[in-house]
Design a protein around this motif. Structure first.
Motif, PDB file in Angstrom:
ATOM      1  N   MET A 238      -5.237  -2.161   3.441  1.00 26.91           N
ATOM      2  CA  MET A 238      -5.285  -2.557   2.275  1.00 26.91           C
ATOM      3  C   MET A 238      -5.475  -4.294   2.054  1.00 26.91           C
ATOM      4  O   MET A 238      -4.377  -4.753   2.504  1.00 26.91           O
TER       5      MET A 238
ATOM      6  N   PHE B 162      -5.425  -5.439  -3.787  1.00 28.42           N
ATOM      7  CA  PHE B 162      -4.451  -4.467  -4.346  1.00 28.42           C
ATOM      8  C   PHE B 162      -4.894  -4.455  -5.951  1.00 28.42           C
ATOM      9  O   PHE B 162      -4.420  -5.048  -6.857  1.00 28.42           O
TER      10      PHE B 162
ATOM     11  N   ASP C  63       0.950  -1.128   0.019  1.00 35.19           N
ATOM     12  CA  ASP C  63       0.078  -0.107   0.170  1.00 35.19           C
ATOM     13  C   ASP C  63       0.736   1.152   0.056  1.00 35.19           C
ATOM     14  O   ASP C  63       1.534   1.626   1.014  1.00 35.19           O
TER      15      ASP C  63
ATOM     16  N   THR D   1       5.033  -0.841  -6.260  1.00 35.79           N
ATOM     17  CA  THR D   1       3.791  -0.396  -6.469  1.00 35.79           C
ATOM     18  C   THR D   1       3.554   0.466  -7.607  1.00 35.79           C
ATOM     19  O   THR D   1       2.286   0.798  -7.937  1.00 35.79           O
TER      20      THR D   1
END
Length: 508
Positions: A175, A178, A41, A54
């Motif tokens: 989270m 995802f 996250d 990410t």
């Protein structure tokens, strides 16, 4: 703000031919990273490792081009800003899909930005200036500000503590799903083994040419695997052997060895950034500003840099937060406060400040070997100055967890690339680990962030740097260059502080 010289394009790619973009799809690449990211996250972490992984999954409204200018990503264009600087109107791109197949609209953006100002350190920083975030219509978001806030678009563009856009139905504080809009989506994560990303066939690239982190993002690869390789020597050997297609964060002394490899070649990002010692200003022995000054007085930045990087080919002794080729460079506050290397004087200063042998807990990790080498040198200087040093060597994920707890440390060692906007520096936020919060900080930082005139902002940044040297929330050690390696079969990868692999492909 324009940078004088430095851009992604100016970062040097050594021992490497110029690549043309390959257009063929297919293939799997393995990327060696310094370890296991503490989270996927990116809102809730400022760790570079989290952002590297990410940014392929999640996207922001804006990003940075190769000249470090803010450029639209999920937004249709740069925001329209009212004459008084207090209203920002953002038009969104149409036809953007999330990985779950749902369409992105303004409700998702509003929910995501509200989550950002609630959970992210940089979001909280921006949130102090935001009055409201509303969905004007399905493709328009309006941000009302309490006062003009110049860094907001840069904060919305950054991939670190990032203002990612996720579905409005998936806004839990922790989270567990995802789901982003990026060119790759998460397929599997096996802790300490790999993070597997696969192409998102529903991705809608921008129509503009690729430009740094901006423009078109093409998902040529079938799959990207990020593999944690915590030991620096193992990363070097795997780079030389060609075991991985890209290897991040290699010790600089491996550069010549990599030049002689047959399967891979080195990349050098110059200048990359700066190592930094962050103080805990909220609790513990470093809470006392005079103790922090005494610690700084004791240290030899030159010896730490030499131990960490060996040759001046890979480092430079410079106290300005930004190097001389940035418009932000200033010597404000530096004289007499940088590279003093006076442990005897520091000992007297610490005693005068009331220091009585409390532990100075230094958090570091060997996954970034240069952090550890600097920590060793610092520990010796501090011991000479009479400090009771507790050097705690942990893995990087543990360090990022511990630094969030005020009672667990006094100094932690990290580094940062030179960021295009000084307000992106995490320690300027009162909620970032370190928790620097003084009237002097507030006055200087608020004046800087409220000013929109670029020339005036340069002068106001000098005031901020002067306060940094006065309050000592952190210590810049110097400038350094970063080394990585890339397989000879991988093309379309531009050198970047947070390496990205959209637009990458495998030679056929």
């Amino acid at each position: 703000m324009k940078l004088k010289l430095v851009s992604l394009a100016a970062m040097l790619l050594l021992a490497s031919p110029s690549y043309l973009m390959a257009q063929e799809k297919g293939g799997v690449i393995n990327v060696a990273t310094i370890g296991e990211p503490p989270t996927l996250d990116p809102m809730t972490s400022t760790a570079d490792l989290v952002g590297i992984v990410t940014q392929h999954i999640f996207e922001t409204l804006y990003t940075f081009d190769k000249k470090w200018g803010v450029t639209p990503l999920l937004a249709e264009a740069l925001p329209a800003i009212s004459a008084d600087g207090k209203t920002m109107t953002i038009k969104l791109r149409q036809g953007i899909k999330f990985h779950d197949g749902s369409d992105m609209d303004s409700a998702d953006v509003v929910a995501s930005l509200n989550r950002w100002i609630k959970l992210a350190s940089r979001g909280k920083q921006a949130g102090n200036f935001i009055a409201s975030i509303t969905a004007t219509d399905p493709s328009t978001v309006t941000i009302a500000l309490k006062q003009p806030y110049a860094p907001l678009t840069s904060l919305l563009a950054f991939n670190n503590s990032a203002a990612i856009i996720i579905p409005s139905e998936k806004q839990a504080d922790t989270m567990t799903e995802f789901v982003g809009t990026g060119p790759y989506m998460l397929k599997e994560r096996k802790a300490d083994q790999y993070i597997q990303l696969v192409r998102f066939d529903g991705y809608k690239a921008r129509s503009e040419a690729s430009d740094g982190y901006g423009g078109a993002r093409h998902a040529y690869l079938d799959e990207i695997r990020f593999v944690p390789v915590p030991d620096a020597n193992t990363r070097v050997e795997s780079a030389v052997s060609g075991q991985y297609d890209y290897v991040d964060s290699l010790p600089v002394e491996s550069f010549d060895k990599l030049k002689g490899a047959t399967a891979t070649h080195p990349i050098l990002l110059k200048p990359f950034g700066y190592p930094v010692f962050i103080f805990n200003t909220a609790e513990g022995s470093a809470k006392n500003i005079e103790v922090r000054k005494a610690i700084r007085q004791a240290l030899s930045m030159e010896d730490m840099l030499a131990a960490a990087f060996g040759s001046t080919d890979f480092y430079a002794l410079e106290g300005s937060i930004y190097p001389s080729n940035f418009a932000w460079s200033t010597d404000a506050g530096v004289k007499g406060n940088y590279n003093v290397a006076d442990p005897e004087g520091a000992k007297a200063a610490a005693a005068a400040a009331g220091y009585k042998g409390e532990p100075v807990r230094i958090l570091t990790s060997r996954q970034y070997e240069f952090h550890y080498k600097m920590a060793q040198v610092a520990a010796e200087y501090l011991k000479q100055a009479g400090f009771n040093v507790d050097l705690q060597v942990v893995d990087w994920a543990t360090l990022t967890q511990r630094r969030a707890e005020k009672g667990l440390w006094d100094i932690y060692i990290t580094h940062s690339p030179f960021l295009p906007e000084p307000a992106l520096i995490g320690s300027l936020s009162t909620t970032a680990p370190g928790w620097w919060d003084t009237p002097e900080r507030k006055a200087a930082v608020d004046a800087f962030t409220a000013e929109v005139d670029p020339a005036k902002r340069v002068a106001l940044w000098a005031d901020v740097q002067k306060v940094i040297y006065g309050d000592v929330p952190f210590i810049k050690i110097g400038n350094f260059n970063a080394v990585g390696s890339i397989s000879n079969k991988l093309e379309g990868v531009d050198p970047a502080p947070w390496p990205y692999f959209w637009n990458a492909s495998i030679k056929k």
